[in-house]
Design an enzyme around this catalytic site. Sequence first.
Site, mmCIF file in Angstrom:
data_model
loop_
_atom_site.group_PDB
_atom_site.id
_atom_site.type_symbol
_atom_site.label_atom_id
_atom_site.label_comp_id
_atom_site.label_asym_id
_atom_site.label_seq_id
_atom_site.Cartn_x
_atom_site.Cartn_y
_atom_site.Cartn_z
ATOM 1 N N ARG A 260 67.514 149.648 74.678
ATOM 2 C CA ARG A 260 67.391 149.136 76.043
ATOM 3 C C ARG A 260 68.639 149.544 76.825
ATOM 4 O O ARG A 260 69.746 149.527 76.294
ATOM 5 C CB ARG A 260 67.231 147.612 76.070
ATOM 6 C CG ARG A 260 65.884 147.101 75.581
ATOM 7 C CD ARG A 260 64.758 147.481 76.548
ATOM 8 N NE ARG A 260 63.467 146.931 76.151
ATOM 9 C CZ ARG A 260 62.589 147.541 75.381
ATOM 10 N NH1 ARG A 260 62.879 148.730 74.861
ATOM 11 N NH2 ARG A 260 61.421 146.990 75.112
ATOM 12 N N ASP A 284 67.482 157.559 76.365
ATOM 13 C CA ASP A 284 66.074 157.418 76.723
ATOM 14 C C ASP A 284 65.865 156.197 77.601
ATOM 15 O O ASP A 284 64.790 156.006 78.163
ATOM 16 C CB ASP A 284 65.219 157.311 75.453
ATOM 17 C CG ASP A 284 63.731 157.297 75.762
ATOM 18 O OD1 ASP A 284 63.266 158.212 76.461
ATOM 19 O OD2 ASP A 284 63.030 156.364 75.308
ATOM 20 N N GLU A 289 66.639 151.257 85.312
ATOM 21 C CA GLU A 289 65.579 152.267 85.264
ATOM 22 C C GLU A 289 64.303 151.805 85.945
ATOM 23 O O GLU A 289 63.457 152.618 86.339
ATOM 24 C CB GLU A 289 65.258 152.638 83.815
ATOM 25 C CG GLU A 289 64.610 151.507 83.031
ATOM 26 C CD GLU A 289 64.383 151.859 81.570
ATOM 27 O OE1 GLU A 289 63.241 151.699 81.105
ATOM 28 O OE2 GLU A 289 65.337 152.296 80.893
#
Length: 350
Positions: A260, A284, A289
């Site tokens: 996370r 990632d 986000e």
Amino acid sequence: MSYSDLGLIDSEVIAERHVRALDDSSPSAVPTTGVRVFGCGHDEAVLFREMGTRLGLTPSITEEAVSETNAELARGNRCISVSHKTQITNSTLLALSRVGVEYISTRSVGYNHIDVEFAASIGISVGNVDYSPDSVGDYTLMLMLMAVRHAKSIVRRADTHDYRLNDTRGRELRDLTVGVIGTGRIGTAVIDRLEGFGCRVLAHDSRPHASADYVPLDELLRQSDIVTLHTPLTADTHHLLDRQRIDQMKHGAYIVNTGRGPLLDTEALLSALESGRLGGAALDVVEGEEGVFYADCRRKLIENKALVRLQRLPNVLISPHSAYYTDHALNDTVENSLVNCLNFESGRTA
């Protein structure tokens, strides 16, 4: 609090149990009930309809994420399935409660996008799902290899027909020490893969259970050439790697995050990258986000300035929270979300 991957229920086992029971029963014995599915893309919708038929459920598909304004769509369904992609506000939970929702199955391992305690206080239970840990395990190894082999700068130069090697000499995993923080199903899958590369692996978790060399977090940070994060996001793990801990890392080390975004203090990470203290990062997931990842932003101004700064760096790889996204994992996610609802409707517990 364990740094292991969260698992409120062992959904895979329950799914297998339900499929066996349905296969052994007559058609008349198959239960039929409804579930409203929010935030459902086309690929998920196909699977929900196929698996719903097999499991005796009738899913109603809504492409939009659940919100206060569309909660009325859930009326008549005690159970709903939601995506991890959008924060579910307490006002949305209240609206869902008013239309009779009693159970939310989130199609994710983590549930930091839902205030679970508030939901419980208004009579809504929340369940998560397990999916193939190999999806994120494979992706994590890919990011590690891309980071230590400078794949971003090499591919970008090749795209412009610059085929010189320049200063792009990479490193081999067998010569490196990799620190794995969080050794649940996904962290363990990463460790299993690293064994094939012959590198030294260190691990940290408040409840060790994998076959690994466990060390205190500070020691892991000091010794690791690569640090990879696989912990749930909780109040205890928010900014787990803050400025102080990043400063403890080896000069030239790499950070990989497929967990996370807020596990990392982004400003501290940027400072360490821009100063040259860290060798690079492969992310990632990033802080802030939401509203950016999973959207076409080619003609939009990106308001997340930290994300823009990260993407400008030649030694930083960014992907849009896609490590979990494989055909196998998506099948697991959809099936187990429906099984959660079946269990709730039938009064079963894991």
